[in-house]
Design an enzyme around this catalytic site. Sequence first.
Site, short mmCIF file in Angstrom:
data_model
loop_
_atom_site.label_atom_id
_atom_site.label_comp_id
_atom_site.label_asym_id
_atom_site.label_seq_id
_atom_site.Cartn_x
_atom_site.Cartn_y
_atom_site.Cartn_z
N LEU A 24 -51.20 -32.10 20.85
CA LEU A 24 -51.03 -30.94 19.96
C LEU A 24 -49.69 -31.01 19.26
CD1 LEU A 24 -52.30 -28.24 22.49
CD2 LEU A 24 -53.48 -28.90 20.37
N THR A 25 -49.69 -31.28 17.98
CA THR A 25 -48.48 -31.28 17.18
C THR A 25 -47.96 -29.86 17.06
OG1 THR A 25 -49.03 -33.27 15.98
CG2 THR A 25 -47.65 -31.67 14.81
N HIS A 172 -53.16 -43.50 18.89
CA HIS A 172 -53.82 -42.51 18.03
C HIS A 172 -54.60 -43.26 16.94
CE1 HIS A 172 -54.82 -38.92 16.01
NE2 HIS A 172 -53.64 -38.36 15.90
N ALA A 174 -57.35 -41.76 15.61
CA ALA A 174 -58.26 -40.67 15.21
C ALA A 174 -57.70 -39.90 14.02
CB ALA A 174 -58.44 -39.72 16.40
N ASN A 175 -58.50 -38.93 13.56
CA ASN A 175 -58.05 -37.84 12.68
C ASN A 175 -57.44 -38.26 11.35
OD1 ASN A 175 -58.92 -36.47 14.89
ND2 ASN A 175 -56.95 -35.62 15.50
N TYR A 177 -55.36 -40.85 10.50
CA TYR A 177 -54.04 -41.48 10.41
C TYR A 177 -54.21 -43.00 10.28
CZ TYR A 177 -52.83 -36.72 11.19
OH TYR A 177 -52.76 -35.35 11.03
N ASN A 232 -58.49 -34.74 6.99
CA ASN A 232 -57.68 -35.70 6.22
C ASN A 232 -58.54 -36.56 5.30
OD1 ASN A 232 -55.06 -34.93 6.96
ND2 ASN A 232 -55.15 -36.12 8.86
C1 LIG Z 1 -52.00 -27.11 16.55
C2 LIG Z 1 -52.81 -28.37 16.69
C3 LIG Z 1 -52.15 -29.59 16.68
C4 LIG Z 1 -52.87 -30.79 16.86
N1 LIG Z 1 -52.18 -31.98 16.94
C5 LIG Z 1 -52.84 -33.12 17.25
C6 LIG Z 1 -52.12 -34.35 17.46
O1 LIG Z 1 -50.88 -34.43 17.39
N2 LIG Z 1 -52.86 -35.45 17.75
C7 LIG Z 1 -54.23 -35.42 17.85
O2 LIG Z 1 -54.85 -36.45 18.12
N3 LIG Z 1 -54.92 -34.27 17.67
C8 LIG Z 1 -54.26 -33.13 17.39
N4 LIG Z 1 -54.96 -31.94 17.28
C9 LIG Z 1 -56.40 -31.92 17.63
C10 LIG Z 1 -56.58 -31.49 19.10
O3 LIG Z 1 -56.07 -32.47 19.98
C11 LIG Z 1 -58.08 -31.28 19.43
O4 LIG Z 1 -58.77 -32.46 19.14
C12 LIG Z 1 -58.69 -30.11 18.68
O5 LIG Z 1 -57.89 -28.94 18.80
C13 LIG Z 1 -60.11 -29.81 19.20
O6 LIG Z 1 -60.08 -29.47 20.57
P1 LIG Z 1 -60.26 -27.95 21.07
O7 LIG Z 1 -61.56 -27.47 20.49
O8 LIG Z 1 -60.26 -28.00 22.56
O9 LIG Z 1 -59.06 -27.18 20.52
C14 LIG Z 1 -54.27 -30.76 17.04
C15 LIG Z 1 -54.94 -29.51 16.99
C16 LIG Z 1 -54.22 -28.34 16.84
C17 LIG Z 1 -54.95 -27.01 16.86
#
Ligand SMILES: Cc1cc2nc3c(=O)[nH]c(=O)nc-3n(C[C@H](O)[C@H](O)[C@H](O)COP(=O)(O)O)c2cc1C
Length: 356
Positions: A24-25, A172, A174-175, A177, A232
């Site tokens: 979580l960033t 990482h 994923a997402n 990057y 993204n």
């Molecule tokens: C505030 C916030 C920051 C996040 N930062 C990252 C991160 O740094 N790296 C990452 O892989 N995913 C990041 N995510 C995604 C979460 O790890 C997670 O995949 C997403 O919240 C879905 O899971 P959940 O339904 O349990 O919240 C972030 C999500 C949130 C809400």
Amino acid sequence: MTDLFSSFRLGGLKLSNRMVMAPLTRNRAPGGTPNALMAEYYSQRAGAGLIISEGSQISDQGIGYPATPGIHSEEQVQGWKPITGAVHAKGGHIFVQLWHCGRISHPDFHDGELPVAPSAVRPEGQAFTNTGLQDFVTPRELALDEIPGIVEQYRHAAATAMQAGFDGVEIHSANGYLIDQFLRDDSNRRSDAYGGSVENRVRLLLEVSKAVCAEIGADKVGVRISPVNAFNDMHDSDPQALFNHVATALSELKVAYLHVVEVSMAGEVDHAVDMQQLRRCFAGAYIANGSYDKVRGNAAIASGAADMVAYGTAYLANPDLSKRFLRDAPLNTPDQSTFYGGDAHGYTDYPSLGSD
Ligand SMILES: Cc1cc2nc3c(=O)[nH]c(=O)nc-3n(C[C@H](O)[C@H](O)[C@H](O)COP(=O)(O)O)c2cc1C
């Protein structure tokens, strides 16, 4: 019966339960150096079987957001040590997430130079910069002879992570990057050995994984992927084939776990992906993530669909999430206005249950 509260052996570690704090960033590391407030935040959440840290840039080139921590300098090692120490003192375990943002960045972070990417393809959307939201720019395509330097950044960061006291690293991938940008065929338009076929697009991830495994041991390495995540501006024409290949190749490298974001965090998915195919392709531990609650988490573990379950926003707002699940206690509500940046408010002040 095996459930979220059952212990789990991950590589050489014995985790006290199967609940993972997802990365979580939180943008509370001004200057990129981890600090005492972060130590308090992570230590509050040490009841998770495993904490994955927020994305942490592996180099100055890898930065894409304000006030994110790094994992490449001596100063950052000194900043992380009290954090890993505090988590370990409470019996917890913590991996650091190795992050290179690639095109999800802005020239403001790079002295006016363009961010780098597999191809010069501009993502739709806006970057969070120190002066607010700004449109993404068209990134600079990495030259073929720059790619070994990218692999080296990951290797170096993994070595740095060990000095900082982490139990392992999560690559990482994923997402949207950098590594994900190489994987998916909408963002990767290269015609060299790193683009085109699935084998070529997966090459960077495998080179990075091999280098990191050689540096710290495959049992301390996990990889995060997000096959259907459109966040993204990510798209792929055949994600099932792509990610089945990824899972199979990572299995051969014997990395400890595959962490799968099973949902899309933005927009509709282009193609459905059967996550259980990935699970069957991969011999190590499978961590499921995305909108899980206690009931679905326990069901995934009981059925064998997952070995562990990662919780994002639920861990953000509930430092003692495992205890709350165990007691079926109500959960705190996450406050979105304090997710990214700020101080202790919305960070370390979410209440825990009484110690009774
Ligand atoms: C505030 C916030 C920051 C996040 N930062 C990252 C991160 O740094 N790296 C990452 O892989 N995913 C990041 N995510 C995604 C979460 O790890 C997670 O995949 C997403 O919240 C879905 O899971 P959940 O339904 O349990 O919240 C972030 C999500 C949130 C809400």
